[in-house]
Design a protein around this motif. Sequence first.
Motif, PDB file in Angstrom:
ATOM      1  N   THR A   1       0.829  -1.206   0.000  1.00  0.00           N
ATOM      2  CA  THR A   1       0.000   0.000   0.000  1.00  0.00           C
ATOM      3  C   THR A   1       0.863   1.257   0.000  1.00  0.00           C
ATOM      4  O   THR A   1       0.608   2.215  -0.746  1.00  0.00           O
ATOM      5  N   ALA A   2       1.917   1.238   0.844  1.00  0.00           N
ATOM      6  CA  ALA A   2       2.807   2.399   0.918  1.00  0.00           C
ATOM      7  C   ALA A   2       3.540   2.622  -0.400  1.00  0.00           C
ATOM      8  O   ALA A   2       3.682   3.753  -0.870  1.00  0.00           O
ATOM      9  N   LEU A   3       4.002   1.526  -1.018  1.00  0.00           N
ATOM     10  CA  LEU A   3       4.728   1.636  -2.281  1.00  0.00           C
ATOM     11  C   LEU A   3       3.822   2.135  -3.403  1.00  0.00           C
ATOM     12  O   LEU A   3       4.239   2.945  -4.236  1.00  0.00           O
ATOM     13  N   MET A   4       2.594   1.657  -3.434  1.00  0.00           N
ATOM     14  CA  MET A   4       1.659   2.112  -4.461  1.00  0.00           C
ATOM     15  C   MET A   4       1.377   3.601  -4.305  1.00  0.00           C
ATOM     16  O   MET A   4       1.344   4.351  -5.284  1.00  0.00           O
ATOM     17  N   GLY A   5       1.177   4.034  -3.058  1.00  0.00           N
ATOM     18  CA  GLY A   5       0.932   5.453  -2.816  1.00  0.00           C
ATOM     19  C   GLY A   5       2.113   6.305  -3.220  1.00  0.00           C
ATOM     20  O   GLY A   5       1.962   7.361  -3.839  1.00  0.00           O
ATOM     21  N   SER A   6       3.320   5.828  -2.883  1.00  0.00           N
ATOM     22  CA  SER A   6       4.533   6.569  -3.228  1.00  0.00           C
ATOM     23  C   SER A   6       4.757   6.601  -4.735  1.00  0.00           C
ATOM     24  O   SER A   6       5.122   7.632  -5.302  1.00  0.00           O
ATOM     25  N   SER A   7       4.530   5.461  -5.389  1.00  0.00           N
ATOM     26  CA  SER A   7       4.801   5.375  -6.828  1.00  0.00           C
ATOM     27  C   SER A   7       3.804   6.168  -7.660  1.00  0.00           C
ATOM     28  O   SER A   7       4.114   6.551  -8.797  1.00  0.00           O
ATOM     29  N   LEU A   8       2.613   6.422  -7.124  1.00  0.00           N
ATOM     30  CA  LEU A   8       1.597   7.143  -7.896  1.00  0.00           C
ATOM     31  C   LEU A   8       2.062   8.547  -8.271  1.00  0.00           C
ATOM     32  O   LEU A   8       1.745   9.039  -9.355  1.00  0.00           O
ATOM     33  N   THR A   9       2.804   9.205  -7.375  1.00  0.00           N
ATOM     34  CA  THR A   9       3.305  10.546  -7.712  1.00  0.00           C
ATOM     35  C   THR A   9       4.246  10.473  -8.909  1.00  0.00           C
ATOM     36  O   THR A   9       4.209  11.324  -9.803  1.00  0.00           O
ATOM     37  N   THR A  10       5.093   9.437  -8.925  1.00  0.00           N
ATOM     38  CA  THR A  10       6.021   9.256 -10.044  1.00  0.00           C
ATOM     39  C   THR A  10       5.264   8.931 -11.323  1.00  0.00           C
ATOM     40  O   THR A  10       5.550   9.488 -12.394  1.00  0.00           O
ATOM     41  N   ILE A  11       4.290   8.032 -11.224  1.00  0.00           N
ATOM     42  CA  ILE A  11       3.497   7.650 -12.399  1.00  0.00           C
ATOM     43  C   ILE A  11       2.747   8.852 -12.956  1.00  0.00           C
ATOM     44  O   ILE A  11       2.709   9.069 -14.174  1.00  0.00           O
ATOM     45  N   PHE A  12       2.160   9.664 -12.078  1.00  0.00           N
ATOM     46  CA  PHE A  12       1.433  10.854 -12.532  1.00  0.00           C
ATOM     47  C   PHE A  12       2.370  11.827 -13.244  1.00  0.00           C
ATOM     48  O   PHE A  12       1.991  12.458 -14.233  1.00  0.00           O
ATOM     49  N   GLY A  13       3.593  11.953 -12.717  1.00  0.00           N
ATOM     50  CA  GLY A  13       4.566  12.831 -13.365  1.00  0.00           C
ATOM     51  C   GLY A  13       4.882  12.377 -14.773  1.00  0.00           C
ATOM     52  O   GLY A  13       4.941  13.184 -15.710  1.00  0.00           O
ATOM     53  N   PHE A  14       5.070  11.067 -14.945  1.00  0.00           N
ATOM     54  CA  PHE A  14       5.356  10.527 -16.276  1.00  0.00           C
ATOM     55  C   PHE A  14       4.141  10.641 -17.199  1.00  0.00           C
ATOM     56  O   PHE A  14       4.269  10.976 -18.379  1.00  0.00           O
ATOM     57  N   LEU A  15       2.959  10.354 -16.664  1.00  0.00           N
ATOM     58  CA  LEU A  15       1.756  10.384 -17.504  1.00  0.00           C
ATOM     59  C   LEU A  15       1.430  11.792 -17.996  1.00  0.00           C
ATOM     60  O   LEU A  15       0.771  11.948 -19.029  1.00  0.00           O
ATOM     61  N   ALA A  16       1.887  12.813 -17.271  1.00  0.00           N
ATOM     62  CA  ALA A  16       1.663  14.188 -17.732  1.00  0.00           C
ATOM     63  C   ALA A  16       2.308  14.408 -19.097  1.00  0.00           C
ATOM     64  O   ALA A  16       1.807  15.187 -19.923  1.00  0.00           O
TER      65      ALA A  16
END
Length: 708
Positions: A275-290
């Motif tokens: 859960t913690a890793l998914m929450g942390s990785s979402l910021t990175t994923i959102f940055g790339f998806l932009a």
Amino acid sequence: MKRMALWEAKHPKIVIAIALALIVPAIIGFIMTRVNYDIMSYLPDSVESVQGEEILDKTFNNASMSIIVIEKSDARYVAALKEEIEKMDAVSSVIWVNSLADISIPQDVLPDALKDIFYSKSSDSTMMLVQYKYAGSSAETMQTIKNIKTLLSKNAFISGVSAIVEDTKELSDKEAPIYIVLAIVVALVAMSFMMESWLQPFIVLAALGIAIIYNMGTNVFKGEISFITQSIAAILQLGVTMDYSVFLIDRYNEEKLKTSIREEAMANAVTKSFTALMGSSLTTIFGFLALCFMTFTLGLDIGLVMAKGVVFGILTVVLVLPELVLIFEDTMNKYKHKSFLPHFEKLNNFVFKYKAVFAVLFVLLLIPAYLLQSKVDLYYNMDKALPQNLISIQGLYKMKDEFQMASTQFVIIDDSIDSGKLTKLENEIESIDGISTVLSYNKVIGPAIPDDIVPDKILDICKKDGKQLMMVNSVYESASDELNSQIDEMTAIIKAYDPNAIVTGEGAITKDMIVTTNRDFNVTAMLSIVAIFILLAVTFKSISLPVLLILSIELAIWINLSVSKILGAEVSFVGPTVINCIQLGATVDYAVLLTTRFREELHSGLDKKEAILKAANAAERSVFQSAVVFFVATFAVYLVCNISIVKGICSLLARGSVISAASIVFFLMPLLYIFEGVISKTTFGWAKGKKAASVNTENIAKEENKNA
């Protein structure tokens, strides 16, 4: 989740066998994925210059063209070379003097129109045009250019967009594997000193290596990726996802203190980490998806591949790494050593002592850093992105110096316009400042000769399907302000004669690329900020925290780009866009880690000062470890890379990881402490820390009174 994690922990060899088996189709997919070396092909189809390229391709078989410059050679050698090139299957036509006049005619007797186009001012050099049947970056065109190079003597040079793309391909194919190997080696060295076992870095890299192979292999579903993505994807994925592995292993060591059963401890670690890793990785994923929202679809290419890479990184960390750790744990323990990670207590005490100074410095830097980074010098033309000793770059300078052909545009105009108006149009174009030559059917063949008696081979070069083609050469380089103004002036002139006329070619496409990417830069930067702001607001249930966290990383991004401006370094046009999204998405995790730990320490009952210092001391070790690996991997590639676009991105990423980490230490820590009162009032659940601290203080006071 717990049940699945426990099953995996009890059957590690089965999981590893499945993971290794999946590598085979991934490798096949990687081999089958086409690599695109033509940056201009990522412009949207709605751009007029791109539509012009489509007409050149479909109507005139001229979407790809090379120019060969031959110095100090007799006409017989040039004619023989032309004949050999014409025999190649992918060549549609080769145009030289003998295409329009007999080779026996002395050069000084030839019409001025031919001499001005095919011979240099000094008459020491001649030029021929090679047109291909296929697109400029197609495998057929690339192979043909490679074959042409084998025919050229030492005093012959080939250039043009397609030739530059072919040189880019050769260089990228040669260097890309070196980047990956070098990044892995330096990351191993750095991790070996920071981790507590000499074997642990190999275990971590094995898991992340599998994720990288999966990511690159699944690109086959896209059909192709850009050479830029191919060059940096593995390095970025390694740097971004490495700390996920460290987090899981640290959690496993904590869980082992609670239970003596290794499998149970690992299952608990995986369950709590996921859960913690998914929450942390979402910021990175959102940055790339932009990046995917860029109309210049190179952003879609990089963004999709990197977002996918983060997902594979998370999956291998929770599915593959635990099994590797369980299998090799005894060996890892055998080679344990003291970690060489520094401690940050003294530094944090210093920063805390002067917290007001650093907070003021933060505010003072915001506006000048933002303004300075907005003025960073960008380059758009590929000749600046490649080594100057390549034959295509040498040919480009020969064209510029000897033929005043720094860039070439094509004008596509209605063939029904009468010859008198065409002559007037050509004269107007020639009168524009910086135009060196105009090659057109009207100038070379002349209006007096009927089309019926002109050979089809010649006619098809200039006239087809109701359209006529002109080639306009300029002394101005692509992407220069002078050429962009010249293209605007030329477009206005030809539109007066034919509203549907199109100006295309390298300079026109580059001009459209400047307009497109400038717009994309603003859109993607804003999108990444908004997306990550919303994610942080939801995660922390706060309005104030996302502002502080994003500003701390945005300042790091602005300082990073400002350094390039201060040093006078030109940056590739894709650099700022990529860095804005990647540096924000990848390093905002540093800010999240410190903030989360600060909240935890407050909730545990510590007062504000103790909480921020303890949080900083703990979080900054993880931040330092992640930043160092990111830095050494990207900086090592920067040192050996000969492709300026890739080299520049790696330079910005390496510098950005260090600046972002420094921003967390020197700016975010003081800001969290100073604005804790505001945060408490604007963050749901934050005040629990104050209550816990108050209760803790009362208990201590009671205990002291009792002892007294």
